[in-house]
Design a protein around this motif. Structure first.
Motif, PDB file in Angstrom:
ATOM      1  N   LEU A   1       0.820  -1.224   0.000  1.00  0.00           N
ATOM      2  CA  LEU A   1       0.000   0.000   0.000  1.00  0.00           C
ATOM      3  C   LEU A   1       0.851   1.269   0.000  1.00  0.00           C
ATOM      4  O   LEU A   1       0.392   2.327  -0.433  1.00  0.00           O
ATOM      5  CB  LEU A   1      -0.958  -0.019   1.187  1.00  0.00           C
ATOM      6  CG  LEU A   1      -2.104  -1.034   1.038  1.00  0.00           C
ATOM      7  CD1 LEU A   1      -2.815  -1.255   2.359  1.00  0.00           C
ATOM      8  CD2 LEU A   1      -3.099  -0.583  -0.028  1.00  0.00           C
ATOM      9  N   ASN A   2       2.093   1.182   0.466  1.00  0.00           N
ATOM     10  CA  ASN A   2       2.992   2.346   0.357  1.00  0.00           C
ATOM     11  C   ASN A   2       3.312   2.618  -1.119  1.00  0.00           C
ATOM     12  O   ASN A   2       3.401   3.765  -1.544  1.00  0.00           O
ATOM     13  CB  ASN A   2       4.299   2.088   1.127  1.00  0.00           C
ATOM     14  CG  ASN A   2       4.068   2.069   2.620  1.00  0.00           C
ATOM     15  OD1 ASN A   2       3.328   2.885   3.151  1.00  0.00           O
ATOM     16  ND2 ASN A   2       4.677   1.105   3.302  1.00  0.00           N
ATOM     17  N   LEU A   3       3.456   1.523  -1.880  1.00  0.00           N
ATOM     18  CA  LEU A   3       3.760   1.650  -3.307  1.00  0.00           C
ATOM     19  C   LEU A   3       2.553   2.175  -4.080  1.00  0.00           C
ATOM     20  O   LEU A   3       2.687   3.041  -4.956  1.00  0.00           O
ATOM     21  CB  LEU A   3       4.188   0.285  -3.846  1.00  0.00           C
ATOM     22  CG  LEU A   3       4.949   0.236  -5.165  1.00  0.00           C
ATOM     23  CD1 LEU A   3       6.095   1.230  -5.183  1.00  0.00           C
ATOM     24  CD2 LEU A   3       5.463  -1.177  -5.406  1.00  0.00           C
ATOM     25  N   THR A   4       1.358   1.664  -3.772  1.00  0.00           N
ATOM     26  CA  THR A   4       0.168   2.153  -4.483  1.00  0.00           C
ATOM     27  C   THR A   4      -0.090   3.634  -4.158  1.00  0.00           C
ATOM     28  O   THR A   4      -0.522   4.395  -5.017  1.00  0.00           O
ATOM     29  CB  THR A   4      -1.075   1.303  -4.168  1.00  0.00           C
ATOM     30  OG1 THR A   4      -1.295   1.267  -2.772  1.00  0.00           O
ATOM     31  CG2 THR A   4      -0.921  -0.119  -4.697  1.00  0.00           C
ATOM     32  N   ALA A   5       0.233   4.036  -2.925  1.00  0.00           N
ATOM     33  CA  ALA A   5       0.092   5.456  -2.569  1.00  0.00           C
ATOM     34  C   ALA A   5       1.096   6.309  -3.353  1.00  0.00           C
ATOM     35  O   ALA A   5       0.781   7.420  -3.807  1.00  0.00           O
ATOM     36  CB  ALA A   5       0.309   5.647  -1.070  1.00  0.00           C
ATOM     37  N   LYS A   6       2.299   5.763  -3.538  1.00  0.00           N
ATOM     38  CA  LYS A   6       3.334   6.476  -4.300  1.00  0.00           C
ATOM     39  C   LYS A   6       2.899   6.658  -5.758  1.00  0.00           C
ATOM     40  O   LYS A   6       3.093   7.720  -6.354  1.00  0.00           O
ATOM     41  CB  LYS A   6       4.648   5.670  -4.223  1.00  0.00           C
ATOM     42  CG  LYS A   6       5.875   6.417  -4.697  1.00  0.00           C
ATOM     43  CD  LYS A   6       7.116   5.588  -4.420  1.00  0.00           C
ATOM     44  CE  LYS A   6       8.367   6.316  -4.897  1.00  0.00           C
ATOM     45  NZ  LYS A   6       9.587   5.520  -4.685  1.00  0.00           N
TER      46      LYS A   6
ATOM     47  N   THR B   1      -6.810   2.092  -5.817  1.00  0.00           N
ATOM     48  CA  THR B   1      -8.067   2.795  -5.509  1.00  0.00           C
ATOM     49  C   THR B   1      -7.956   3.468  -4.140  1.00  0.00           C
ATOM     50  O   THR B   1      -8.319   4.641  -3.977  1.00  0.00           O
ATOM     51  CB  THR B   1      -9.247   1.796  -5.478  1.00  0.00           C
ATOM     52  OG1 THR B   1      -9.141   0.922  -6.600  1.00  0.00           O
ATOM     53  CG2 THR B   1     -10.578   2.505  -5.505  1.00  0.00           C
ATOM     54  N   ARG B   2      -7.457   2.719  -3.177  1.00  0.00           N
ATOM     55  CA  ARG B   2      -7.295   3.261  -1.823  1.00  0.00           C
ATOM     56  C   ARG B   2      -6.289   4.406  -1.817  1.00  0.00           C
ATOM     57  O   ARG B   2      -6.491   5.424  -1.141  1.00  0.00           O
ATOM     58  CB  ARG B   2      -6.854   2.136  -0.876  1.00  0.00           C
ATOM     59  CG  ARG B   2      -7.993   1.178  -0.557  1.00  0.00           C
ATOM     60  CD  ARG B   2      -7.525  -0.138   0.014  1.00  0.00           C
ATOM     61  NE  ARG B   2      -6.960  -0.015   1.360  1.00  0.00           N
ATOM     62  CZ  ARG B   2      -6.637  -1.066   2.121  1.00  0.00           C
ATOM     63  NH1 ARG B   2      -6.844  -2.300   1.668  1.00  0.00           N
ATOM     64  NH2 ARG B   2      -6.128  -0.891   3.315  1.00  0.00           N
TER      65      ARG B   2
ATOM     66  N   PRO C   1      10.131  -3.474 -10.097  1.00  0.00           N
ATOM     67  CA  PRO C   1      10.633  -4.806 -10.431  1.00  0.00           C
ATOM     68  C   PRO C   1       9.499  -5.827 -10.400  1.00  0.00           C
ATOM     69  O   PRO C   1       8.451  -5.576  -9.793  1.00  0.00           O
ATOM     70  CB  PRO C   1      11.644  -5.080  -9.302  1.00  0.00           C
ATOM     71  CG  PRO C   1      11.102  -4.306  -8.127  1.00  0.00           C
ATOM     72  CD  PRO C   1      10.445  -3.084  -8.709  1.00  0.00           C
ATOM     73  N   PRO C   2       9.691  -6.994 -11.026  1.00  0.00           N
ATOM     74  CA  PRO C   2       8.644  -8.019 -11.030  1.00  0.00           C
ATOM     75  C   PRO C   2       8.161  -8.402  -9.634  1.00  0.00           C
ATOM     76  O   PRO C   2       6.968  -8.635  -9.426  1.00  0.00           O
ATOM     77  CB  PRO C   2       9.315  -9.212 -11.725  1.00  0.00           C
ATOM     78  CG  PRO C   2      10.388  -8.613 -12.570  1.00  0.00           C
ATOM     79  CD  PRO C   2      10.870  -7.401 -11.826  1.00  0.00           C
ATOM     80  N   GLU C   3       9.086  -8.427  -8.667  1.00  0.00           N
ATOM     81  CA  GLU C   3       8.712  -8.893  -7.318  1.00  0.00           C
ATOM     82  C   GLU C   3       7.792  -7.929  -6.562  1.00  0.00           C
ATOM     83  O   GLU C   3       7.291  -8.250  -5.490  1.00  0.00           O
ATOM     84  CB  GLU C   3       9.953  -9.215  -6.483  1.00  0.00           C
ATOM     85  CG  GLU C   3      10.976  -8.105  -6.360  1.00  0.00           C
ATOM     86  CD  GLU C   3      12.052  -8.131  -7.460  1.00  0.00           C
ATOM     87  OE1 GLU C   3      13.120  -7.556  -7.225  1.00  0.00           O
ATOM     88  OE2 GLU C   3      11.790  -8.699  -8.549  1.00  0.00           O
ATOM     89  N   ALA C   4       7.539  -6.755  -7.146  1.00  0.00           N
ATOM     90  CA  ALA C   4       6.566  -5.834  -6.519  1.00  0.00           C
ATOM     91  C   ALA C   4       5.140  -6.357  -6.678  1.00  0.00           C
ATOM     92  O   ALA C   4       4.217  -5.893  -6.012  1.00  0.00           O
ATOM     93  CB  ALA C   4       6.688  -4.443  -7.130  1.00  0.00           C
ATOM     94  N   PHE C   5       4.953  -7.315  -7.601  1.00  0.00           N
ATOM     95  CA  PHE C   5       3.605  -7.794  -7.940  1.00  0.00           C
ATOM     96  C   PHE C   5       3.367  -9.223  -7.455  1.00  0.00           C
ATOM     97  O   PHE C   5       4.295  -9.991  -7.249  1.00  0.00           O
ATOM     98  CB  PHE C   5       3.420  -7.788  -9.471  1.00  0.00           C
ATOM     99  CG  PHE C   5       3.529  -6.430 -10.097  1.00  0.00           C
ATOM    100  CD1 PHE C   5       2.403  -5.667 -10.342  1.00  0.00           C
ATOM    101  CD2 PHE C   5       4.776  -5.915 -10.452  1.00  0.00           C
ATOM    102  CE1 PHE C   5       2.505  -4.421 -10.935  1.00  0.00           C
ATOM    103  CE2 PHE C   5       4.885  -4.669 -11.040  1.00  0.00           C
ATOM    104  CZ  PHE C   5       3.742  -3.921 -11.280  1.00  0.00           C
ATOM    105  N   THR C   6       2.088  -9.540  -7.313  1.00  0.00           N
ATOM    106  CA  THR C   6       1.663 -10.915  -7.049  1.00  0.00           C
ATOM    107  C   THR C   6       0.622 -11.311  -8.094  1.00  0.00           C
ATOM    108  O   THR C   6      -0.412 -10.654  -8.164  1.00  0.00           O
ATOM    109  CB  THR C   6       1.042 -11.030  -5.637  1.00  0.00           C
ATOM    110  OG1 THR C   6       2.024 -10.613  -4.679  1.00  0.00           O
ATOM    111  CG2 THR C   6       0.613 -12.448  -5.342  1.00  0.00           C
TER     112      THR C   6
END
Length: 280
Positions: free
Chosen positions: A33-38, A62-63, A189-194
């Protein structure tokens, strides 16, 4: 972020609602959520703006957009499994989140949005480029949006911001730079995702210009550029020979050598050529 909006962490949301990412929908979820906020902050000051989000999934971005002060978020989601999770976010931000279930390629969002409008999305990989092209080619300019803040595969992001002379330079770069400013705002990087995709990703921020940089008929420009890059290894006099019988003269009149190749031609030169072709 969880502390800011009082909602559970995304891993918990995914586990609760059984939201394993579906490859068929091009889903790769961002759970930090820190990344999505960024990413949401890359869209600029959202106070007083409506935001269109395509493919919100479990709602991480969205959040972020709501926490950053978006007046309203219109989220278009094809995967019905995500709707309960998005409804929980809507309950936390009363009156500020509208979710439409459906395919973003088939839905006109404008009936649900009030200007000023920005677009911010972690786009599903399988529709990202098509949506970008649609947003850049409306019947009239300026478009409904002020800016686009979009996640792409890194390779696509590099094609969007490419300059003449580079391997990535082509139709997409010309389409974007004709009517907008674009920059890569963030790399992931790829590892930021699931689940992690096989490639790196990047967030591109695109700002609409009030009018195109150089005059040209959009359809003629697209035809000229498409023909030039369809055979990018050929000299332009060969690649464009079907456009006009005197194509060499028209190239020269546009400041382009007939022996040049498409990847060395600037946007200004392509627009000049489009005008010369349109002149008949």
């Amino acid at each position: 972020m969880a502390a800011i909006d009082g909602l559970p962490p995304l891993r918990e949301v995914i586990a609760t609602h059984g939201l394993a990412a579906k490859k068929s929908l091009g889903q790769n979820f961002l759970l930090d959520l820190n990344l999505t906020a960024k990413i949401a902050r890359q869209a600029g000051d959202l106070e007083g703006c409506d935001v269109l989000e395509v493919g919100p999934g479990p709602g991480g971005l969205t959040r972020g957009l709501l926490a950053e002060g978006a007046r309203k978020v219109l989220a278009i989601e094809k995967d019905a499994r995500c709707l309960p999770a998005l409804a929980e976010i809507g309950a936390q931000y009363p009156g500020r989140l509208q979710v439409i279930e459906g395919d973003a390629l088939e839905i006109d969002p404008l009936a649900h949005l009030t200007p000023p409008i920005r677009v911010a999305s972690n786009l599903p990989y399988n529709v990202g480029t098509e949506l970008l092209v649609r947003w850049l080619t409306p019947p009239e300019w300026p478009p409904f949006w002020e800016s686009l803040t979009l996640m792409f595969q890194r390779e696509v992001a590099e094609r969007i911001v490419a300059q003449p002379g580079s391997k990535a330079y082509g139709r997409l770069a010309l389409l974007v730079s004709w009517r907008a400013e674009a920059r890569i705002a963030l790399s992931l990087p790829p590892e930021a995702f699931t689940p992690p995709p096989k490639v790196s990703s990047a967030v591109v921020h695109v700002t609409a210009l009030p009018e195109p940089r150089y005059p040209a008929d959009p359809k003629v420009l697209e035809r000229v550029v498409a023909k030039a890059f369809n055979q990018r290894r050929k000299m332009l006099r060969a690649a464009l020979k079907g456009l006009a019988p005197d194509i060499e003269d028209r190239l020269l009149a546009s400041g382009i050598k007939p022996t040049d190749r498409a990847e060395t031609v600037t946007l200004e030169q392509f627009c000049a050529l489009a005008r010369n072709v349109a002149a008949g």
